[in-house]
Design an enzyme around this catalytic site. Structure first.
Site, mmCIF file in Angstrom:
data_model
loop_
_atom_site.group_PDB
_atom_site.id
_atom_site.type_symbol
_atom_site.label_atom_id
_atom_site.label_comp_id
_atom_site.label_asym_id
_atom_site.label_seq_id
_atom_site.Cartn_x
_atom_site.Cartn_y
_atom_site.Cartn_z
ATOM 1 N N GLN A 142 -2.362 2.711 9.874
ATOM 2 C CA GLN A 142 -1.052 2.783 9.198
ATOM 3 C C GLN A 142 -0.050 3.614 10.008
ATOM 4 O OE1 GLN A 142 -3.999 3.105 7.708
ATOM 5 N NE2 GLN A 142 -3.973 2.477 5.576
ATOM 6 N N ASP A 156 -2.004 10.868 -2.450
ATOM 7 C CA ASP A 156 -2.378 9.806 -3.389
ATOM 8 C C ASP A 156 -2.729 10.350 -4.764
ATOM 9 O OD1 ASP A 156 -2.895 8.623 -0.580
ATOM 10 O OD2 ASP A 156 -2.768 6.935 -1.960
ATOM 11 N N ASN A 173 -5.500 12.401 0.095
ATOM 12 C CA ASN A 173 -4.613 11.575 0.936
ATOM 13 C C ASN A 173 -5.498 10.805 1.909
ATOM 14 O OD1 ASN A 173 -1.905 10.737 1.666
ATOM 15 N ND2 ASN A 173 -2.166 11.878 3.554
ATOM 16 N N LYS A 174 -4.874 10.002 2.742
ATOM 17 C CA LYS A 174 -5.595 9.144 3.687
ATOM 18 C C LYS A 174 -6.663 9.902 4.464
ATOM 19 C CE LYS A 174 -5.366 5.648 4.188
ATOM 20 N NZ LYS A 174 -6.341 4.730 3.541
ATOM 21 N N ARG A 216 0.863 -1.194 0.000
ATOM 22 C CA ARG A 216 0.000 0.000 0.000
ATOM 23 C C ARG A 216 0.889 1.230 0.000
ATOM 24 N NH1 ARG A 216 2.032 2.107 3.810
ATOM 25 N NH2 ARG A 216 0.676 3.895 3.568
ATOM 26 N N GLY A 217 0.228 2.391 -0.198
ATOM 27 C CA GLY A 217 0.992 3.633 -0.369
ATOM 28 C C GLY A 217 1.106 3.876 -1.869
ATOM 29 N N ALA A 218 0.844 5.124 -2.282
ATOM 30 C CA ALA A 218 0.694 5.416 -3.711
ATOM 31 C C ALA A 218 1.886 4.958 -4.584
ATOM 32 C CB ALA A 218 0.392 6.904 -3.885
HETATM 33 O O1 MRU Z 1 -4.721 3.236 1.964
HETATM 34 P P1 MRU Z 1 -3.232 3.455 1.916
HETATM 35 O O2 MRU Z 1 -2.536 2.956 3.136
HETATM 36 O O3 MRU Z 1 -2.627 2.958 0.628
HETATM 37 O O4 MRU Z 1 -3.092 5.041 1.908
HETATM 38 C C1 MRU Z 1 -1.809 5.571 1.823
HETATM 39 C C2 MRU Z 1 -1.757 7.034 1.979
HETATM 40 O O5 MRU Z 1 -2.769 7.704 2.051
HETATM 41 C C3 MRU Z 1 -0.399 7.674 1.969
HETATM 42 O O6 MRU Z 1 -0.379 8.801 2.769
HETATM 43 C C4 MRU Z 1 -0.063 8.087 0.539
HETATM 44 O O7 MRU Z 1 -0.169 6.997 -0.337
HETATM 45 C C5 MRU Z 1 1.255 8.701 0.419
HETATM 46 S S1 MRU Z 1 2.486 7.459 0.286
HETATM 47 C C6 MRU Z 1 3.998 7.999 0.018
#
Ligand code: MRU
Length: 345
Positions: free
Chosen positions: A191, A232, A242-243, A41-43
C-alpha cells in the site's frame, strides 16, 4: 468513492498505480467483495463503503417477502464479516442500523431507504470534514521543517477524502513544516509503494520510497524527524492497531528518540475494549506472502503467517491526533472523555 441516485462507484485500489479503474456497484454483494479483496481499503473508507452498501441492500430487499428490518440485519451481518480489524466498518454499520431501527413493521419502506441514504451521505461528508480538522490539529505538532516517515496508506484513498496521516502531512507540507515523506513500501500488499507514493506524487509532495527493512537505517542516519501513521482500531488505553509493520516502526522510533504520531478520527476508537489485547487481528491468504505482483517467490507448500495488522502499545505512541485535538499519554481518561462527549452529541 462516488455516490449518485443510480450508482455507487469505487476506485479499484488493487489496480493502482497502473490503472484508474472504477467498480460500479448496484448490488451490496459487489461492495462486500470489494472490501474483502481490498479493492476499497483503509478504515474510514470501508466504513463509508459499507454504509452505501446497506443503502443498495435496502433497495434490493424492498420488495422481498418477510420483514424488511430482519432482511436488512442479514445484509448488515454479511458486511460485518468482510474484514474484522478496522472498527470503522462496525461503527458505520451500527449507525445505519440505528436509523433503520427507528421504523416499525408496516412503515413506508421507501422512507426508510431515503433516511438510510441520507445517513450514508452524512457519514461520507463528515469523514471529509473530520480529516480536515484532524489535519489542522496535527500540523501544530510540527514546528521546524522536517522529514517524516509513514507506513501503509492513510491518505485520501483510505478515507473519503484528504486522509488521516496523509491529511496531516498534506496540511503540514502546505505550511512548509514538512519537507519530505519517506514511505515504507508496506509488504505484503505494498500500500505504501502503490498508493501512498502515488497520492503524494499527484500533488508533488516530495516522497522517497523505501522498503520496510530500511526504516531503521533511515532513522539512524537522521533522515526523518517524526513518524506519522493512521489506525484501524484504538483501545481505551491508547493501544493502536494498524497495518502490520507499524509496531516495528514504533519500536525503531523509540530507539532513535523520534516521535511516533497516530492520526485517527473518533470512528476509529473502540470504546468497548480496554486494551489492544482485545483487538481481532485479521489473517489473510498465504498467497499474499508467497507471491509478489502475481509472481510466486517462495517454494510451494511453505508455511506462512500473514497477520494483516499489529498492535502498537500505547507507551510507544507520542500523541494521537483526532478531530477534537491532540491526545497525549496517559490516554485512558482522555479517551473516556471523548466517549462521553460522543454520547452527549
Ligand atoms: O489492509 P488495509 O490496507 O485496509 O490497511 C489499512 C491501514 O492499516 C491504514 O493505515 C489504516 O486503515 C488507516 S487509514 C486512514
Amino acid at each position: 468513492m462516488l455516490w449518485n441516485e443510480t450508482c455507487f462507484q469505487l476506485l479499484n485500489q488493487t489496480k493502482l498505480p497502473g490503472k484508474l479503474e472504477y467498480i460500479s456497484c448496484s448490488d451490496y454483494k459487489v461492495v462486500a467483495d470489494a472490501i474483502k479483496r481490498l479493492e476499497v481499503r483503509g478504515a474510514p473508507a470501508i466504513g463509508a463503503a459499507a454504509a452505501f452498501a446497506l443503502v443498495l441492500g435496502a433497495r434490493q430487499i424492498q420488495d422481498k417477502q418477510g420483514d424488511f428490518l430482519s432482511n436488512l440485519l442479514i445484509i448488515a451481518q454479511e458486511l460485518r464479516e468482510t474484514r474484522p480489524t478496522a472498527v470503522n466498518l462496525f461503527w458505520a454499520i451500527d449507525r445505519m442500523l440505528s436509523v433503520a431501527s427507528r421504523y416499525k413493521t408496516g412503515d413506508n419502506i421507501s422512507h426508510i431507504i431515503d433516511d438510510l441514504e441520507k445517513e450514508a451521505i452524512a457519514i461520507a461528508n463528515e469523514d471529509k470534514d473530520v480529516n480536515r480538522r484532524m489535519s489542522e490539529h496535527g500540523a501544530t505538532l510540527f514546528n521546524t521543517p522536517c522529514a517524516v516517515l509513514t507506513h501503509c496508506n492513510a491518505g485520501a484513498l483510505a478515507t473519503v477524502a484528504f486522509g488521516t496521516a496523509l491529511g496531516v502531512i498534506r496540511e503540514a507540507w502546505s505550511q512548509k513544516k514538512i519537507t519530505r515523506v519517506y514511505a515504507d513500501e508496506t509488504r505484503p500488499l505494498l500500500q505504501g509503494a502503490r498508493l501512498t507514493a502515488w497520492e503524494l506524487k499527484q500533488e508533488d509532495i516530495p516522497v522517497t520510497l523505501i522498503t520496510d527493512n530500511m526504516a531503521g537505517w533511515v532513522m539512524k542516519q537522521g533522515m526523518v524527524q517524526a513518524v506519522i501513521v493512521g489506525a484501524d482500531r484504538i483501545a481505551l488505553n491508547g493501544d493502536v492497531a494498524n497495518k502490520i509493520g507499524t509496531y516495528s516502526v514504533a519500536v525503531l522510533a523509540k530507539e532513535h528518540g523520534i516521535p511516533f504520531y497516530v492520526a485517527a478520527p473518533i470512528s476509529t476508537f473502540d470504546f468497548n475494549i480496554k486494551s489492544g489485547e482485545d483487538i481481532p487481528i485479521e489473517e489473510r491468504d498465504a498467497d499474499e506472502v508467497t507471491s509478489l505482483a502475481g509472481v510466486r517467490i517462495a517454494p510451494e507448500g511453505v508455511d506462512v503467517f500473514n497477520p494483516a495488522f499489529d498492535v502498537t502499545p500505547n507507551e510507544l505512541v507520542s500523541a494521537i491526533i483526532t478531530e477534537y485535538g491532540v491526545l497525549r499519554a496517559p490516554y485512558f481518561d482522555q479517551i473516556v472523555n471523548l466517549k462521553n462527549r460522543m454520547k452527549g452529541e
